[in-house]
Design a protein around this motif. Sequence first.
Motif, short mmCIF file in Angstrom:
data_model
loop_
_atom_site.label_atom_id
_atom_site.label_comp_id
_atom_site.label_asym_id
_atom_site.label_seq_id
_atom_site.Cartn_x
_atom_site.Cartn_y
_atom_site.Cartn_z
N TYR A 40 0.80 -1.22 0.00
CA TYR A 40 0.00 0.00 0.00
C TYR A 40 0.84 1.28 0.00
CZ TYR A 40 -3.97 -3.00 0.87
OH TYR A 40 -4.93 -3.96 0.74
N ALA A 41 2.15 1.15 0.09
CA ALA A 41 3.02 2.32 0.22
C ALA A 41 2.87 3.29 -0.95
CB ALA A 41 4.47 1.89 0.37
N ALA A 42 2.84 2.79 -2.16
CA ALA A 42 2.71 3.67 -3.33
C ALA A 42 1.34 4.35 -3.34
CB ALA A 42 2.94 2.89 -4.62
N GLU A 43 0.30 3.61 -3.01
CA GLU A 43 -1.06 4.16 -2.98
C GLU A 43 -1.19 5.28 -1.96
OE1 GLU A 43 -5.05 4.99 -3.25
OE2 GLU A 43 -3.93 3.73 -4.65
N VAL A 44 -0.61 5.08 -0.79
CA VAL A 44 -0.70 6.07 0.29
C VAL A 44 0.22 7.26 0.02
CG1 VAL A 44 -0.21 6.42 2.75
CG2 VAL A 44 -1.46 4.40 2.01
N GLY A 45 1.38 6.99 -0.56
CA GLY A 45 2.32 8.06 -0.87
C GLY A 45 3.21 8.40 0.31
N GLY A 49 10.55 12.80 16.05
CA GLY A 49 9.82 12.08 17.08
C GLY A 49 9.74 10.58 16.97
N VAL A 50 10.42 10.00 15.99
CA VAL A 50 10.27 8.56 15.78
C VAL A 50 11.62 7.87 15.95
CG1 VAL A 50 9.69 6.80 14.06
CG2 VAL A 50 8.29 8.85 14.28
N ALA A 51 11.66 6.90 16.86
CA ALA A 51 12.92 6.21 17.15
C ALA A 51 13.36 5.30 16.00
CB ALA A 51 12.76 5.39 18.43
N ASP A 52 12.44 4.61 15.40
CA ASP A 52 12.78 3.64 14.35
C ASP A 52 12.04 4.01 13.06
OD1 ASP A 52 13.70 1.44 12.95
OD2 ASP A 52 12.31 0.02 13.89
N ARG A 53 12.48 5.08 12.44
CA ARG A 53 11.84 5.51 11.19
C ARG A 53 12.29 4.60 10.05
NH1 ARG A 53 11.48 11.41 8.22
NH2 ARG A 53 10.16 10.62 6.55
N ARG A 54 11.32 4.26 9.21
CA ARG A 54 11.58 3.41 8.05
C ARG A 54 11.07 4.09 6.79
NH1 ARG A 54 9.48 -2.28 10.68
NH2 ARG A 54 10.88 -2.24 12.46
N GLU A 55 11.36 3.49 5.67
CA GLU A 55 10.94 4.06 4.39
C GLU A 55 9.43 4.23 4.30
OE1 GLU A 55 11.23 2.81 -0.25
OE2 GLU A 55 13.01 2.48 0.98
N THR A 56 8.69 3.33 4.92
CA THR A 56 7.22 3.39 4.84
C THR A 56 6.58 4.01 6.09
OG1 THR A 56 6.99 1.14 5.70
CG2 THR A 56 7.10 1.40 3.30
N SER A 57 7.38 4.69 6.92
CA SER A 57 6.85 5.36 8.10
C SER A 57 5.91 6.49 7.68
CB SER A 57 7.97 5.95 8.95
OG SER A 57 8.66 4.95 9.66
N ARG A 58 4.78 6.55 8.34
CA ARG A 58 3.81 7.64 8.15
C ARG A 58 3.13 7.90 9.48
NH1 ARG A 58 1.38 9.02 3.35
NH2 ARG A 58 0.74 10.76 4.67
N LEU A 59 2.57 9.10 9.60
CA LEU A 59 1.71 9.39 10.73
C LEU A 59 0.30 9.02 10.29
CD1 LEU A 59 3.11 12.81 11.98
CD2 LEU A 59 3.67 10.50 12.76
N SER A 60 -0.35 8.17 11.05
CA SER A 60 -1.66 7.67 10.62
C SER A 60 -2.72 8.75 10.60
CB SER A 60 -2.09 6.48 11.48
OG SER A 60 -2.18 6.81 12.84
N CYS A 61 -2.48 9.88 11.27
CA CYS A 61 -3.44 10.98 11.21
C CYS A 61 -3.43 11.66 9.84
CB CYS A 61 -3.17 12.02 12.31
SG CYS A 61 -1.63 12.96 12.14
#
Length: 106
Positions: free
Chosen positions: A57-62, A75-87
């Motif tokens: 879903y990463a491409a769809e969400v952007g 604010g994120v300890a373990d940021r990854r390529e697909t990290s997003r804020l769900s808000c």
Amino acid sequence: MPKVVFITLDGGQRVVDANVGESVMAVAVRNGIPGIIGECGGNCSCATCHVYVADDYAAEVGGAGDMEDDLLDLGVADRRETSRLSCQIQVTDDRDGLTVHIPEEQ
């Protein structure tokens, strides 16, 4: 009604109904999904609703916008390529089945 799939820390899966236009964070809070706090109420100012979007879903969400990107950096300890804020992820009919993984800590 679209569904959102939350993968919990123990590898469990919670599939919940969502309303089109609702944020993934609001869906999580309304359904008591552990690990999604949403302290700021969805105003993109706290990073307590961090998720990893499933690769499918990463491409769809952007990607993250500028403000979201800054919050993820700070604010994120373990940021990854697909990290997003769900808000910042809106539920749409096209995103039915959207799957997100909850990180170990917020």
